[in-house]
Write an enzyme that holds these catalytic residues in place. Structure first.
Site, PDB file in Angstrom:
ATOM      1  CB  ILE A  33      -0.966   0.022   1.203  1.00  0.00           C
ATOM      2  CG1 ILE A  33      -0.198  -0.153   2.520  1.00  0.00           C
ATOM      3  CG2 ILE A  33      -2.021  -1.064   1.055  1.00  0.00           C
ATOM      4  CD1 ILE A  33      -1.078  -0.129   3.753  1.00  0.00           C
ATOM      5  N   GLY A  34       2.138   1.115  -0.160  1.00  0.00           N
ATOM      6  CA  GLY A  34       2.995   2.284  -0.240  1.00  0.00           C
ATOM      7  C   GLY A  34       4.453   1.890  -0.291  1.00  0.00           C
ATOM      8  CB  SER A  35       7.105   1.850  -1.999  1.00  0.00           C
ATOM      9  OG  SER A  35       6.799   2.653  -3.119  1.00  0.00           O
ATOM     10  CB  ALA A  37      14.151   6.386  -0.583  1.00  0.00           C
ATOM     11  CE  LYS A  40       9.824  -2.955  -2.294  1.00  0.00           C
ATOM     12  NZ  LYS A  40       9.968  -4.233  -3.053  1.00  0.00           N
ATOM     13  CB  VAL A  41       3.659   0.722   3.724  1.00  0.00           C
ATOM     14  CG1 VAL A  41       2.604   0.590   4.826  1.00  0.00           C
ATOM     15  CG2 VAL A  41       4.683   1.778   4.110  1.00  0.00           C
ATOM     16  CG  ASP A 175       8.167  15.985   4.808  1.00  0.00           C
ATOM     17  OD1 ASP A 175       8.118  16.902   3.955  1.00  0.00           O
ATOM     18  OD2 ASP A 175       8.255  14.784   4.495  1.00  0.00           O
TER      19      ASP A 175
END
Length: 421
Positions: A33-35, A37, A40-41, A175
């Site tokens: 569900i995400g990544s 640098a 990874k998720v 951020d």
């Protein structure tokens, strides 16, 4: 096309991660569900055995009525030493410090070995704010969100509340951007990605690290000056609010000197945006950090409060527009944008007024309760954090109902920058 050798290596690595997660009580799915640098998720499920041994996890998932979590897996081999020794520990410590706020993503636990570090996080299944803004803009055939929805996400126990809580416990995010704001199933906002967060022990301590997206960066950082992290976060908040209501960023350049030129010119607003919303954005988009509205002034701004005109009318504090104030719909202004400052109202005045109103009289579209009646420990903590941070306290907080998700929920179109590094 990936080579067969690389594909086999990735499959072997993934199976190692599956076994490592299982050893720690989690069933890792193949749904990425995400990544980032170096990370990874994945979507994962907490086992009943794990929930028995982790009160933080079991308490939260019991209220959500599902066992899903997000597991962020950081490759220690790929990550540089500075990241693994500095930024990753900061992310964990910042999430632990902000634990139990309803608008900050929860860190349930961490575990690691020589090759990988695992962060078990609260799942926010609806993607990020940028994706939401783009989807709604396409549906409306008009850029940006309705002001009422932007107000709900920005204020009513959402983004401003999350940032206030972070600042109250000494954490500056550094951020803040649309990609680092997630939405859960019922539309509640979750602030995430604390990889660049820092702990500011001293009240007036200054920072020097440049570690945020240029489009959201405060001018003092672009000018390579030491900066106050809280004031820099306030600038980023204004960029996010502008993106919410306008569907685009106010300043977009890759070169810092060009960005500074646009900042001095001032934001350009779309036609139809209310004067109150423009006034709030200008109040935060001040080039001089000390001239920016503080969080208590943001909380007291007439665009932020439910039924604002009625409220200020009752209190006899309706501000008159300042002479010479400009609209700036088509052109820029001077480096210091004129803004009308709403008079601060003492908390006792707000609470006494709120006691005379019933939930049915609220115009926010949500069921509302007094501060003392916040329904959950998380909401109560949010109330306490804002009360201790702000001289002006919000009238009410939104009632949170538990999520109602089945354990077989399929998450589609998740953004690639979920918890990105």
């Amino acid at each position: 096309m990936k080579s067969s050798g690389r594909l086999k290596l990735e499959q072997r690595t993934f199976m190692e991660q599956v076994h490592e997660c299982l050893d720690n009580g989690y069933l890792l799915s193949s749904k990425k569900i995400g990544s980032g640098a170096f990370s990874k998720v994945y979507l994962a499920y907490a086992t009943q055995e794990r929930m028995k041994h982790n009160p933080k996890l079991s308490s939260d998932l019991r209220n959500k009525h599902h066992t899903m979590v997000a597991i962020k897996i950081v490759s220690m081999a790929k990550a540089p030493e500075e990241f693994s020794q500095k930024f990753l520990p900061r992310e964990s410590s910042s999430l632990n410090a902000t634990y139990k706020h309803v608008n900050v993503v929860q860190l349930y636990e961490t575990y690691q070995n020589s090759q990988r570090s695992y962060l078990v996080l609260e799942l926010a299944a609806r993607g990020d704010l940028l994706e939401h803004i783009n989807t709604v803009s396409d549906q409306r055939c008009c850029p940006g969100l309705e002001e009422e929805e932007a107000r709900r996400l920005f204020w009513q126990w959402q983004l401003v509340s999350a940032v206030a809580h972070c600042h109250n416990v000494g954490i500056v995010h550094r951020d803040l951007k649309c990609e680092n704001i997630l939405l859960e199933d019922q539309g509640f906002l979750k602030l995430t990605d604390f990889g660049f967060a820092n702990c500011t022990g001293l009240k007036n301590s200054l920072l020097s690290t440049f570690c945020r997206s240029v489009a959201y960066t405060a001018p003092e950082i672009l000018m390579s000056k030491k900066y106050n992290g809280k004031q820099a976060d306030l600038w980023s908040l204004s960029i996010i609010l502008h993106a919410m209501v306008s569907g685009k960023l106010p300043f977009k350049e890759h070169q810092p000197h060009r960005m500074l030129h646009l900042m001095r010119r001032g934001p350009i607003f779309k036609p139809g945006l209310s004067p109150e919303c423009r006034d709030l954005i200008r109040g935060l988009l001040q080039l001089h950090p000390h001239a920016r509205l503080g969080l208590q002034q943001v909380a007291a701004h007439h665009w932020m409060l439910p039924a604002a005109q009625e409220l200020f009318s009752v209190l006899g504090a309706v501000p008159e527009p300042q002479a010479g104030s400009q609209d700036n719909t088509e052109s820029g202004t001077d480096s210091m944008y004129p803004c009308t400052r709403t008079p601060c109202i003492h908390v006792q005045q707000l609470q006494s007024l709120q006691q005379s109103k019933t939930p049915k009289e609220s115009t926010s579209g949500l069921a509302l309760r007094p501060l003392e009646a916040c329904p959950r420990q998380g909401a109560s903590s949010a109330c306490q954090a804002l009360r201790s941070t702000m001289a002006v306290s919000p009238l009410v907080c939104a009632t949170r109902q538990p999520l109602s998700l089945c354990s077989t929920l399929t998450i589609r179109n998740m953004p690639g920058h979920y918890l990105a590094n």
